[in-house]
Write an enzyme that holds these catalytic residues in place. Structure first.
Site, PDB file in Angstrom:
ATOM      1  N   HIS A 109       0.833  -1.205   0.000  1.00 56.65           N
ATOM      2  CA  HIS A 109       0.000   0.000   0.000  1.00 56.65           C
ATOM      3  C   HIS A 109       0.868   1.254   0.000  1.00 56.65           C
ATOM      4  CE1 HIS A 109      -3.025  -2.602   2.428  1.00 56.65           C
ATOM      5  NE2 HIS A 109      -3.517  -2.507   1.189  1.00 56.65           N
ATOM      6  N   LYS A 150     -16.052  -7.565   6.400  1.00 58.16           N
ATOM      7  CA  LYS A 150     -14.727  -7.960   6.873  1.00 58.16           C
ATOM      8  C   LYS A 150     -14.660  -7.919   8.394  1.00 58.16           C
ATOM      9  CE  LYS A 150     -11.849  -6.393   3.014  1.00 58.16           C
ATOM     10  NZ  LYS A 150     -10.703  -5.539   2.648  1.00 58.16           N
ATOM     11  N   ARG A 185      -1.682  -6.212  -8.150  1.00 55.55           N
ATOM     12  CA  ARG A 185      -0.675  -7.246  -7.914  1.00 55.55           C
ATOM     13  C   ARG A 185      -0.650  -8.259  -9.040  1.00 55.55           C
ATOM     14  NH1 ARG A 185      -3.144  -8.726  -2.220  1.00 55.55           N
ATOM     15  NH2 ARG A 185      -4.908  -8.468  -3.597  1.00 55.55           N
ATOM     16  N   SER A 224      -3.419  -7.822   3.095  1.00 63.27           N
ATOM     17  CA  SER A 224      -3.719  -7.622   4.510  1.00 63.27           C
ATOM     18  C   SER A 224      -4.217  -8.908   5.154  1.00 63.27           C
ATOM     19  CB  SER A 224      -4.745  -6.499   4.671  1.00 63.27           C
ATOM     20  OG  SER A 224      -4.203  -5.272   4.239  1.00 63.27           O
TER      21      SER A 224
END
Length: 159
Positions: free
Chosen positions: A17, A41, A91, A128
């Site tokens: 990040h 989440k 990514r 994460s």
């Protein structure tokens, strides 16, 4: 003046990040880091902690500000922030496939464009979710996260 928004839940903020946001700060006059909450989440850090970590991490970049995104659409948040661009790090092609429909919808809703920044190869494996799992199992994630994350994890490093 060009203003971009870099949205994310950042739980935890990691070096992937940081790298994308730092690069965005070199491309735009201002970058707003929008710390969001995804109610599906489970969070390790609450919103205030995530905001504090991001503010500490980007304190040396005067063109970067950190704000809570709140509820609502990202496209509307961008309009409120007078930002014409959303910045997303990629990514892999899988990230692109996930992000492209949202980018198209955001453009159609408010005209905001999305700029994709490919991540540096040394960070492409970071997520994460993975970092929280590694830390919860006793793994050392210090090389992958800003110091503010480690400070809040404490000596044990568990999430």
């Amino acid at each position: 003046m060009s203003r971009a928004v870099c949205p994310g839940s950042f739980d935890p903020l990691h070096n992937g990040h940081v790298e994308v946001i730092t690069r965005a700060a070199g491309l735009f006059d201002e970058v707003v880091v929008a710390v969001s909450t995804n109610y599906s989440k489970t969070y390790r850090f609450n919103t205030d902690e995530r905001l504090a970590i991001a503010r500490e991490t980007f304190a040396s970049l005067p063109a970067v500000s950190v704000v809570p995104m709140g509820d609502g659409l990202l496209a509307e948040f961008c309009r409120e922030q007078n930002a014409g661009v959303i910045v997303k790090g990629l990514r892999s092609g899988r990230d692109f496939e996930y992000e492209l429909p949202m980018a198209t919808m955001n453009r159609q809703l408010t005209g905001v464009e999305t700029v994709f920044i490919p991540g540096e190869s040394r960070y492409l494996h970071l997520s994460s979710t993975l970092l929280k799992e590694v830390a919860s199992l006793g793994g050392d994630i210090a090389q992958f996260v800003p110091q503010g994350v480690m400070d809040r994890l404490g000596a044990g490093g568990d999430t």
